[in-house]
Design an enzyme around this catalytic site. Structure first.
Site, PDB file in Angstrom:
ATOM      1  N   HIS A 175      38.250  45.443  45.237  1.00 26.15           N
ATOM      2  CA  HIS A 175      38.462  45.902  43.851  1.00 26.15           C
ATOM      3  C   HIS A 175      39.689  45.286  43.182  1.00 26.15           C
ATOM      4  O   HIS A 175      39.807  45.315  41.968  1.00 26.15           O
ATOM      5  CB  HIS A 175      38.583  47.427  43.814  1.00 26.15           C
ATOM      6  N   ASP A 387      45.511  42.420  37.378  1.00 29.30           N
ATOM      7  CA  ASP A 387      44.654  43.593  37.556  1.00 29.30           C
ATOM      8  C   ASP A 387      43.287  43.135  38.043  1.00 29.30           C
ATOM      9  O   ASP A 387      42.773  42.125  37.554  1.00 29.30           O
ATOM     10  CB  ASP A 387      44.489  44.326  36.209  1.00 29.30           C
TER      11      ASP A 387
END
Ligand code: ADQ
Length: 506
Positions: A175, A387
């Protein structure tokens, strides 16, 4: 092994339920929210599945762990799938979770080496806990099961499952970003980690860039690994096995967000927020308290915008929502202090006659309130230093029902790969560039806002969370890979290399 039952086993650090004690001292369960849970629970129910993870209780007390297991077994009856806890002691939580996962891998993979702590004990605990997860999976896996492991806390589980002789397909989704080779090389026992990742049958990353970084690490560090591409996937041949590698950008439940944003309660709250700030555009930042989110840089950019563009005074209010996280870690406590100092300084410098430029909210907002902020803010300023994806950017776009809003987005958020045709992309380290983007967003005519927002909403609506689950699973089980849909392989191009007209065209 029972061959009659075939199902999905989802494995993540935490179970999708949080255990805590109520006032009477009893253990109680709160169901977790979030996209991953929403997307996977229907699949688990349909296929008959199991979710394996840590319960959140850190204890050496066997009685307490047994009590936690009993409460979870009770919840299993209502959930429609099995919940299987992996017990962790206090020392394991400290070293595997707070230590290796959050003080080594998290900062390193977000390209913030100065925040890293490399402690050999952390590495050993991480390996041992990953082994424990693998043993728990091995005890519950049946022939034909499909095992899907999630995220950076569990990179070695596939390798341990192979060692335990499990032959079921084991796939993994990462992720967070996967770093470039120069950064990955700094990780102690890097060759062990990269080879262990090849214990999985399929590895999924958020973006083409993460995938490319991973493949480069494999080519450099794993002798004998052969990499070739097929369709949108890459295949690695190594030690007689074939491993699939792909980019699968995670999505959100678009219809759910858009539907809730239109509800009366959210509309009422949205109206109230704006009624308190008449004739002003709201510019919104929403982040978990984390140094990867670039909040201090963003506040400096707001300060620069107010200095360089006095016409924004009294016309723009910046609302920064920070969700408390890891506050007992000194680094995070210092970050909170820095944010508060900057907010105080900037407000002290610019506040005038009823206008306070920065509104700072430090708490987890109820969902209706969060959606009301998404819906009513004219501009979102989402500028992480790095991110994996950043779901807030997608949620914001899903909730801006009038299409009349602007997203300013860091080029280092994974979501930039899908949203680059609509967002104003910025380098979060360049405070002047971000300041000018704020001014440009403020001035942007409605027509341009709408065209840009429509482009982003189209992608987010099409590539939603259920699409993500389907695409990932189909690619893992597909026989003919040339039939597999080719995803957009977007490579980030710095804005100065793109002509402005090209950037705003569809
Ligand atoms: P995160 O870093 O946690 O996880 P992110 O994508 O930033 O994920 O999403 C944060 C979530 O928290 C959003 O769904 C948002 O709605 C929720 N949230 C934010 N503010 C809130 C508030 N004030 N109150 C309540 N809820 C709030 C990791 C990676 C990301 C990746 C995700 C998914 O670090 O890069 O996008 O996984 O793969």
């Amino acid at each position: 092994m029972d061959e009659t039952r075939r199902g999905l086993i989802v494995v993540s650090n935490r179970l999708p339920y949080a255990l805590s004690r109520d006032e009477a001292g009893r253990l109680t369960l709160q169901p977790g929210a979030g996209g991953l849970v929403t997307a996977l629970v229907p699949v688990l129910r349909n296929r008959g599945g199991t979710w394996i993870g840590w319960s959140g209780i850190e204890s050496d007390d066997r009685q307490l762990q047994a009590e936690a297991a009993r409460v979870l077994a009770g919840a299993t009856r209502d959930a429609g799938y099995q919940l299987q806890p992996v017990p962790l002691s206090h020392a394991e939580v400290e070293q595997y979770y707070h230590g290796y996962s959050n003080e080594t891998i998290w900062p390193l993979f977000h390209d913030l080496q100065s925040q890293c702590r490399f402690d050999p004990e952390y590495g050993r605990a991480y390996d041992a806990v990953n082994r424990r997860f693998a043993e728990t999976i091995a005890r519950h896996a049946r022939v034909g099961d499909f095992i899907w492991v999630h995220d950076y806390q569990l990179m070695l589980v596939g390798h341990h499952l192979r060692e335990l002789g499990v032959t079921a397909p084991v796939v993994y989704f990462h992720h967070i970003p996967f770093p470039s080779i120069d950064i990955f090389l700094k990780l102690p026992r890097r060759s062990y980690v990269i080879r262990a990742l090849l214990g999985y049958d399929q590895l999924g990353f958020q973006t083409a860039r993460d995938k490319r970084n991973f493949l480069q690490c494999v080519r450099t560090l794993v002798d004998g690994a052969r990499v070739r591409s097929q369709g949108s996937l890459h295949l690695i041949r190594w030690e007689g096995r074939e491993i699939r590698v792909g980019a699968f950008p995670i999505g959100i439940d678009f219809e759910e967000f858009a539907g809730q944003a239109a509800q009366e309660e959210v509309s009422r709250r949205a109206w109230n927020i704006h009624a308190g700030l008449p004739e002003r555009q709201i510019i919104l930042g929403v982040d978990r308290l984390d140094y990867t989110k670039g909040i201090p840089h963003r506040l400096e950019a707001v300060r620069t915008a107010l200095k360089r563009h006095p016409e924004l005074h009294r016309r723009l209010t910046f609302v920064q929502v920070v969700v408390p996280s890891r506050v007992d870690v000194p680094k995070y406590a210092r970050l909170k202090e820095e944010i508060e100092r900057l907010v105080g300084e900037i407000n002290g410098e610019f506040t005038q006659g009823g206008w306070v430029p920065i509104h700072y909210v430090y708490r987890a907002l109820p969902r209706e309130e969060l959606l009301a902020y998404y819906r009513t803010s004219e501009i979102a300023l989402i500028t992480p230093l790095q991110d994996g994806m950043n779901l807030v950017a997608k949620e914001y776009c899903a909730c801006t029902l009038e299409d009349n809003s602007v997203l300013i987005l860091s080029e280092f958020a994974g979501s930039a790969a899908q949203l680059h045709r609509g967002a104003l992309l910025v380098n979060p380290y360049d405070v002047e560039e971000v300041a000018d983007a704020i001014h440009r967003a403020y001035m942007m005519p409605s027509e341009e806002r709408r065209a840009r927002m429509r482009r982003m909403r189209r992608v987010i609506r099409q590539q939603h969370i259920f699409w993500w689950v389907d695409t990932f699973m189909q690619s893992a089980i597909a026989k003919d890979l040339s039939d597999f849909p080719v995803l957009e392989e977007y490579d980030f191009i710095p804005p100065e290399r793109v002509h402005p007209e090209e950037q705003s065209s569809g």
